[in-house]
Design a protein around this motif. Structure first.
Motif, PDB file in Angstrom:
ATOM      1  N   ASN A 216       0.904  -0.791   0.179  1.00 17.15           N
ATOM      2  CA  ASN A 216       0.215   0.629   0.093  1.00 17.15           C
ATOM      3  C   ASN A 216       0.712   1.285  -0.085  1.00 17.15           C
ATOM      4  O   ASN A 216       0.850   2.541  -0.919  1.00 17.15           O
ATOM      5  CB  ASN A 216      -0.927  -0.042   1.075  1.00 17.15           C
ATOM      6  N   ARG A 217       1.960   1.249   0.671  1.00 16.71           N
ATOM      7  CA  ARG A 217       3.322   2.365   0.751  1.00 16.71           C
ATOM      8  C   ARG A 217       3.640   2.736  -0.636  1.00 16.71           C
ATOM      9  O   ARG A 217       3.326   3.940  -1.491  1.00 16.71           O
ATOM     10  CB  ARG A 217       4.313   1.986   1.921  1.00 16.71           C
ATOM     11  N   THR A 250      -4.822   3.133   9.442  1.00 20.94           N
ATOM     12  CA  THR A 250      -5.588   2.181   7.472  1.00 20.94           C
ATOM     13  C   THR A 250      -7.546   3.515   7.873  1.00 20.94           C
ATOM     14  O   THR A 250      -7.480   3.432   8.456  1.00 20.94           O
ATOM     15  CB  THR A 250      -6.076   0.837   8.478  1.00 20.94           C
ATOM     16  N   LEU A 277      -4.635   2.142   3.500  1.00 19.95           N
ATOM     17  CA  LEU A 277      -4.219   3.448   3.654  1.00 19.95           C
ATOM     18  C   LEU A 277      -4.044   4.265   2.728  1.00 19.95           C
ATOM     19  O   LEU A 277      -4.165   4.093   1.332  1.00 19.95           O
ATOM     20  CB  LEU A 277      -2.108   3.524   3.184  1.00 19.95           C
ATOM     21  N   ASP A 281      -2.983  10.459   4.961  1.00 21.49           N
ATOM     22  CA  ASP A 281      -2.313   9.774   6.222  1.00 21.49           C
ATOM     23  C   ASP A 281      -1.096   9.669   5.628  1.00 21.49           C
ATOM     24  O   ASP A 281       0.096   9.899   6.447  1.00 21.49           O
ATOM     25  CB  ASP A 281      -3.145   8.634   6.614  1.00 21.49           C
ATOM     26  N   LEU A 282      -0.812   9.240   4.872  1.00 25.53           N
ATOM     27  CA  LEU A 282       1.146   9.152   3.863  1.00 25.53           C
ATOM     28  C   LEU A 282       1.400  10.433   3.604  1.00 25.53           C
ATOM     29  O   LEU A 282       2.825  10.701   4.754  1.00 25.53           O
ATOM     30  CB  LEU A 282       1.483   8.452   2.018  1.00 25.53           C
TER      31      LEU A 282
END
Length: 332
Positions: A216-217, A250, A277, A281-282
């Motif tokens: 996801n990142r 999450t 994600l 939030d990232l």
């Protein structure tokens, strides 16, 4: 003159006798040879029969997509030795068929999973990201190298001071860069000119081996920012300490605990990957925002004006949150 005639006549008589004797000998030998020839097919020794070869075959039906156990294979001696067949059970044990195989079928290498998939470790996934000469260290990256993945998140307009760059993922293995791959398989293209074009073409993708809970990142970072690969020495094992930073929240929240139910362990692996994600939030590092709704789409926008200052807080990057037909702008 009479003596010469007698001599010639004697020679001719002797020659006739010799030819007659030779013909008689040939007449006796011909039947014997015929008898030997007729007896050859039935009396051929066992050692002169067609050779056989040891070939690994399926001892029971083998379903596609499941690893082959050792007891599901056996060796049979066949009169043919197919190309790509196995001669030892150990070399085929643990391989995965791509099609269903019936009992007694010879096991062939082209019937089993091969290629890059075999280079992906347990708990890892192969993920492709966009690549160019700059992000690929001047196209000096080779399959098998280890890289750090950095991300640059750039704000627009007057919010340049809020731009950021940071380490996203550490020590990830490069499975493929451009047309080069760690599986070492030759190109399927048979045309030499096309193969040469593939070698000279600038790489457009890089394939990294990433743990499943970090996919996801990588994917959301590739979609919302600019990624940069930093080549590192394979003997350098240093990695950041995850205990120094809080985990990002999450996108999906775990179900509430029932009364008396024990506390769950933190999400890991596929569970964390499914939890997801969000882009916000990232960017923010998961900083709490009061009343933040569930997000379905988020993107950075430039307002051209700064938000009013309150104390030491300054207006910065704003995010437009779209929920169905409603739109809301939030600052952070």
């Amino acid at each position: 003159m009479i003596n010469l005639t007698k001599i010639v006549a004697a020679i001719l008589v002797l020659l006739a006798i010799a030819l007659g004797g030779y013909a008689w000998m040939l007449g006796r030998q011909a039947p014997a040879k015929t008898a030997v020839t007729a007896a050859t097919p039935s009396d051929r020794p066992q050692s002169q029969q067609a050779p056989t070869y040891p070939v690994v075959v399926a001892a029971k039906p083998l379903p596609a997509g499941q690893a082959i156990p050792a007891d599901a294979l056996r060796i049979e001696r066949l009169t043919v030795n197919p190309a790509g067949a196995f001669q030892e059970v150990a070399t085929a044990t643990g391989r995965v068929p791509v099609i269903d195989l019936s009992e007694g079928s010879p096991l062939m290498d082209n019937q089993l999973v091969s290629g890059l998939a075999l280079r992906v470790g347990e708990g890892e996934r192969a993920v492709a990201i966009k690549a160019d000469e700059i992000m690929g260290v001047g196209n000096k990256i080779q399959p098998g190298d280890f890289v750090d993945v950095f991300i640059t998140l750039k704000s627009d307009g007057k919010d340049v001071d809020r731009s950021q760059a940071r380490l996203l993922l550490s020590r990830k293995r490069v499975l493929a860069f451009g047309s080069a791959s760690v599986d070492g398989l030759p190109s399927k293209t048979t045309d030499k000119q096309q193969q040469q074009a593939q070698r000279t073409e600038a790489p457009r993708t890089a394939v990294l081996a990433v743990s499943v809970d970090d996919v996801n990142r990588l994917t959301i970072g590739d979609a919302t920012g600019r990624l940069m690969l930093a080549l590192r020495n394979p003997n350098d094992m240093a990695e950041p300490d995850p205990k120094l930073f809080a985990d990002l929240p999450t996108a999906l929240q775990p179900a509430s605990l029932r009364p008396g139910e024990p506390r769950r362990a933190p999400l890991e692996g596929l569970d964390r990957a499914q939890a997801g994600l969000t882009a916000i939030d990232l960017v923010t590092g998961g900083k709490a925002t009061a009343g933040r709704p569930a997000l379905t789409e988020a993107r950075a926008i430039s307002t051209g004006t700064r938000a009013p200052q309150s104390g030491t807080a300054r207006g910065g990057l704003q995010v437009e949150v779209i929920r169905g037909d409603r739109s809301e702008t939030m600052s952070y």
